[in-house]
Write a protein that holds these residues in place. Structure first.
Motif, short mmCIF file in Angstrom:
data_model
loop_
_atom_site.label_atom_id
_atom_site.label_comp_id
_atom_site.label_asym_id
_atom_site.label_seq_id
_atom_site.Cartn_x
_atom_site.Cartn_y
_atom_site.Cartn_z
N LYS A 1 -72.83 -22.28 -101.35
CA LYS A 1 -73.69 -22.68 -100.24
C LYS A 1 -73.49 -24.17 -99.90
CE LYS A 1 -77.94 -20.87 -100.77
NZ LYS A 1 -79.39 -20.60 -100.66
N ILE A 2 -73.45 -24.97 -100.93
CA ILE A 2 -73.29 -26.42 -100.72
C ILE A 2 -71.94 -26.73 -100.08
CG2 ILE A 2 -72.92 -28.59 -101.98
CD1 ILE A 2 -75.23 -27.75 -103.82
N ASP A 3 -70.92 -26.01 -100.49
CA ASP A 3 -69.57 -26.27 -99.95
C ASP A 3 -69.16 -25.24 -98.90
OD1 ASP A 3 -69.02 -28.65 -101.22
OD2 ASP A 3 -68.05 -27.73 -102.95
N ARG A 4 -70.15 -24.65 -98.21
CA ARG A 4 -69.86 -23.55 -97.29
C ARG A 4 -68.94 -23.96 -96.15
NH1 ARG A 4 -75.11 -21.01 -95.43
NH2 ARG A 4 -73.71 -19.84 -94.09
N ASP A 5 -68.99 -25.23 -95.75
CA ASP A 5 -68.12 -25.61 -94.62
C ASP A 5 -66.66 -25.79 -95.06
OD1 ASP A 5 -68.60 -27.87 -96.05
OD2 ASP A 5 -68.75 -29.20 -94.33
N TRP A 6 -66.37 -25.52 -96.34
CA TRP A 6 -64.98 -25.50 -96.81
C TRP A 6 -64.35 -24.11 -96.65
CZ3 TRP A 6 -61.56 -29.02 -99.05
CH2 TRP A 6 -62.06 -30.31 -99.27
N ILE A 7 -65.17 -23.12 -96.33
CA ILE A 7 -64.63 -21.75 -96.27
C ILE A 7 -63.78 -21.60 -95.01
CG2 ILE A 7 -65.20 -19.29 -96.24
CD1 ILE A 7 -67.84 -19.96 -97.57
N PRO A 8 -62.50 -21.27 -95.17
CA PRO A 8 -61.65 -21.17 -93.99
C PRO A 8 -61.94 -19.87 -93.24
CG PRO A 8 -60.39 -20.66 -95.98
CD PRO A 8 -61.77 -21.01 -96.43
N ASN A 9 -61.53 -19.82 -91.99
CA ASN A 9 -61.90 -18.71 -91.11
C ASN A 9 -60.73 -17.84 -90.68
OD1 ASN A 9 -64.46 -17.93 -90.12
ND2 ASN A 9 -64.81 -20.10 -89.64
N GLU B 1 -68.41 -1.47 -92.38
CA GLU B 1 -69.58 -1.08 -93.16
C GLU B 1 -69.21 -1.05 -94.65
OE1 GLU B 1 -72.67 2.59 -93.33
OE2 GLU B 1 -70.96 2.75 -91.92
N ASP B 2 -70.19 -1.28 -95.51
CA ASP B 2 -69.95 -1.33 -96.96
C ASP B 2 -70.71 -0.18 -97.63
OD1 ASP B 2 -69.77 -1.92 -99.65
OD2 ASP B 2 -70.96 -3.76 -99.54
N PRO B 3 -70.12 1.03 -97.62
CA PRO B 3 -70.84 2.18 -98.18
C PRO B 3 -71.04 2.09 -99.68
CG PRO B 3 -68.58 2.79 -97.65
CD PRO B 3 -68.75 1.39 -97.19
N PHE B 4 -70.34 1.14 -100.32
CA PHE B 4 -70.38 1.05 -101.79
C PHE B 4 -71.37 0.00 -102.29
CE2 PHE B 4 -66.10 2.11 -100.29
CZ PHE B 4 -65.93 3.36 -100.85
N ASP B 5 -71.95 -0.75 -101.35
CA ASP B 5 -72.88 -1.83 -101.76
C ASP B 5 -72.17 -2.88 -102.60
OD1 ASP B 5 -75.36 -2.16 -100.84
OD2 ASP B 5 -76.35 -0.85 -102.28
N TRP B 6 -70.96 -3.24 -102.20
CA TRP B 6 -70.17 -4.17 -102.98
C TRP B 6 -70.45 -5.63 -102.66
CZ3 TRP B 6 -65.03 -1.02 -102.19
CH2 TRP B 6 -64.92 -0.05 -103.20
N THR B 7 -70.77 -5.90 -101.41
CA THR B 7 -70.88 -7.31 -101.01
C THR B 7 -72.31 -7.81 -101.18
OG1 THR B 7 -71.19 -6.67 -98.71
CG2 THR B 7 -68.95 -7.19 -99.40
N ILE B 8 -72.40 -9.09 -101.46
CA ILE B 8 -73.69 -9.77 -101.59
C ILE B 8 -73.65 -10.98 -100.66
CG2 ILE B 8 -75.08 -11.20 -103.13
CD1 ILE B 8 -74.28 -9.44 -105.43
N ALA B 9 -74.62 -11.08 -99.77
CA ALA B 9 -74.67 -12.25 -98.89
C ALA B 9 -75.25 -13.41 -99.67
CB ALA B 9 -75.51 -11.96 -97.66
N ILE B 10 -74.63 -14.56 -99.52
CA ILE B 10 -75.06 -15.73 -100.29
C ILE B 10 -76.53 -16.06 -100.03
CG2 ILE B 10 -74.83 -18.24 -100.36
CD1 ILE B 10 -72.64 -17.27 -101.89
N ASP B 11 -76.96 -15.93 -98.79
CA ASP B 11 -78.34 -16.30 -98.49
C ASP B 11 -79.31 -15.15 -98.65
OD1 ASP B 11 -78.28 -19.06 -97.78
OD2 ASP B 11 -76.95 -18.44 -96.15
N GLY B 12 -78.80 -13.95 -98.68
CA GLY B 12 -79.69 -12.80 -98.61
C GLY B 12 -80.09 -12.28 -99.98
N ALA B 13 -80.93 -11.28 -99.97
CA ALA B 13 -81.29 -10.59 -101.21
C ALA B 13 -80.16 -9.64 -101.57
CB ALA B 13 -82.58 -9.80 -100.99
N GLU B 14 -80.11 -9.23 -102.83
CA GLU B 14 -79.04 -8.31 -103.24
C GLU B 14 -79.39 -6.89 -102.84
OE1 GLU B 14 -77.56 -8.58 -107.17
OE2 GLU B 14 -77.74 -10.73 -107.20
#
Lengths: 363, 363
Positions: B125-133, B350-363
């Motif tokens: 989160k702190i270094d989020r602006d380092w994530i390339p697009n 879509e993620d039918p496997f529930d694999w991804t976790i959003a950094i800001d969101g709940a799991e």
């Protein structure tokens, strides 16, 4: 006799020498002397800037390859003081040669062995008043190379540091020559042919810790490693080579590409041949050892290595059975080898093998 | 849902942010972000002082155990930006769990997996602006533990550092999804059952470099490892798990205790089952692969791993023969898996496997 021009070793002496540790508190590898040798490598310049500097921490990027991909090799040897004030090194060329064999296996750049030896001698000379004098003590010398490039791709590092540090040491085992108990390991494997078992590299030691912990929980001091393929041939004990006295013969595993070719192992073999003790270097199974024990022909077991020199084994733990070997103190041959080897190392005995090198003298 | 009280993570932000590297120069693991996570361990206090600090070098004694005995474990995972501005982590719990399995195998202290995940999320989160697009890019996350005790006795360290560093990365292979050529290795062995092959530890990577170098000399990109005992069962390709498409089936080596249980491997298996593609997890010999090739039934080979995600294999080099697999570009199934997996990872699909976790969101 070195005809090559060696690069000069820059020397910066410490301005704040440390207090010497008391001889009875030395242990193994707990104290370090006032100086260290260091030399850098990069792919453009090769090895450069050999120097002796005050012992100091090293600073690396968190992405340095040694932390992630384990490219690191090391050696261990000892300097001994003689009664007449000289300092002897024991077969240091063997260590320099093996360091380079390890470097090659780990895709690391080899070192000029003359610089390794010269750096080592000069360093020991500078810190010579750190060499302890009490029986069983010595100055342990640890040359090592680490990969320092800051890069996370899996590939050989393009930068390295070679260092030598010195540590005044007591007996390796707190119990002295008291025979140790060893657990014959059938679950874990240390190394396998085709792997890095013959190199003195960090990963082999990391891989051995779990087995050692479990053996300790069962009241054993060390692990006897079996081969990783058939799980029946004896390889090493702890991080030492191993010898068995069976009947009138001594048997030690032949070098097979999966364990270290120890300098002490080689010295013991030469010494036994010199004494005309029948010796066999060959594959030996744990079943053969157990059978010899049952027939009363297994009279001595000992490990050999730089740190402990000779480490008598008094007990084998195998499939729940505890097999006693010997009478609870070092066997006759183990003691004779230990006394002769340490006698040569400390200059008390004649050196018919030309093994020792005086720090100040010619080779 | 974490009911435990986690220790607060102290945060010290950098006062001198670094310049961002250009997206087309990223490569893999060459640039690091502005901050890092760090936490210390000693036997008295356990793990303590979790903190995020400016990215900085670490300073260790030359006798620190990581340099000599290789006690170190690591993980690798990625954070991906979504089109709607969120940041997704891909199955980070699997990495935290495996980190602890590695810790256990290497006789290192386990970590509270919640702290690992929380540290990782806060750092990203702190270094989020380092994530390339750009397509194919992401933020590579490298958690790792190193043994820091200053002591030369061979025994588990009593002090450690756990760190997380971040690196914006491009495609792992400069050639993108271009199929690679692999050399079937019959001389060197990476790991053997009973060893540390299932742990993500430095020594396994150090042990692989020599074979990789020799394969490169023969014009191959990676090595296909065979088992260390019988030298006939396929294990891994480079540092990836491996899948073979033979006839209407996909076959991948079953976990056997000598290679890594990859998170991408597990994801590909779940995905193939979801698609009802016939899949076999079992021992598979190189002879079976060669026979399938000769019979024209070997249509695709691909490696799976976090760094490259899916790496199609276009050629097998075995006993001097170069066997072409596929038509020179990624196979149909390899491409479908790659597109689906990276689609889920970046939130495009879509993620039918529930694999991804959003950094800001709940799991």
């Amino acid at each position: 006799m070195n005809e090559k021009m060696l690069p000069p070793i820059a020397i910066e002496l410490t301005k704040s020498p440390k207090a010497r540790p008391p001889a009875d508190k030395l242990g193994f590898g707990k104290y370090y002397t006032d100086h260290m040798f260091i030399m850098d490598y990069d792919t453009d310049r090769g090895w450069h800037e050999p120097r002796i500097v005050p012992y100091q921490p090293i600073t690396l990027d968190p992405s340095a390859k040694v932390f992630h991909y384990g490219q690191t090799v090391f050696e261990g040897l000892k300097a001994y003081p003689t009664a007449d004030g000289r300092i002897l090194l024991f077969r240091p060329r063997k260590n320099a040669e093996r360091l380079n064999r390890s470097n090659e296996r780990l895709s690391m750049p080899t070192l000029d062995e003359e610089i390794v030896l010269e750096g080592l001698k000069q360093l020991v000379k500078i810190d010579r008043d750190w060499i302890p004098n009490e029986p069983g003590t010595s100055l342990y010398i640890r040359p090592f190379v680490i990969a320092t490039e800051s890069a996370l791709g899996v590939a050989p590092s393009r930068e390295y540091k070679f260092m030598i540090i010195l540590s005044p040491v007591g007996m390796y085992y707190a119990g002295g020559m008291k025979p140790i108990s060893i657990f014959v390991e059938s679950k874990y494997v240390r190394a396998v042919e085709g792997g890095v078992g013959t190199a003195k590299t960090a990963g082999n030691y990391a891989a051995s810790l779990k087995a050692q912990e479990e053996a300790a929980r069962l009241g054993c001091d060390q692990v006897l490693w079996l081969d990783g393929v058939q799980r029946k041939y004896v390889e090493e004990v702890g991080s030492m080579n191993v010898f068995f006295r069976i009947g009138d013969k001594v048997v030690t595993p032949a070098l097979n590409g999966s364990f270290l070719a120890g300098v002490t192992r080689d010295s013991v073999i030469q010494m036994l041949r010199h004494w005309e003790v029948p010796l066999e270097e060959r594959a030996i199974t744990i079943d053969e050892i157990v059978q010899a024990y049952r027939e009363g022909r297994l009279t001595e077991i000992f490990g050999t290595g730089t740190a402990a020199v000779i480490s008598p084994v008094g007990e084998l733990c195998w499939h729940g059975e505890r097999m006693k070997v010997g009478n609870g103190s070092a066997g006759e041959l183990s003691a004779r080898i230990y006394d002769t080897l340490t006698g040569i190392q400390t200059g008390k005995l004649e050196d018919p093998f030309d093994w020792t090198i005086a720090i100040d003298g010619a080779e």
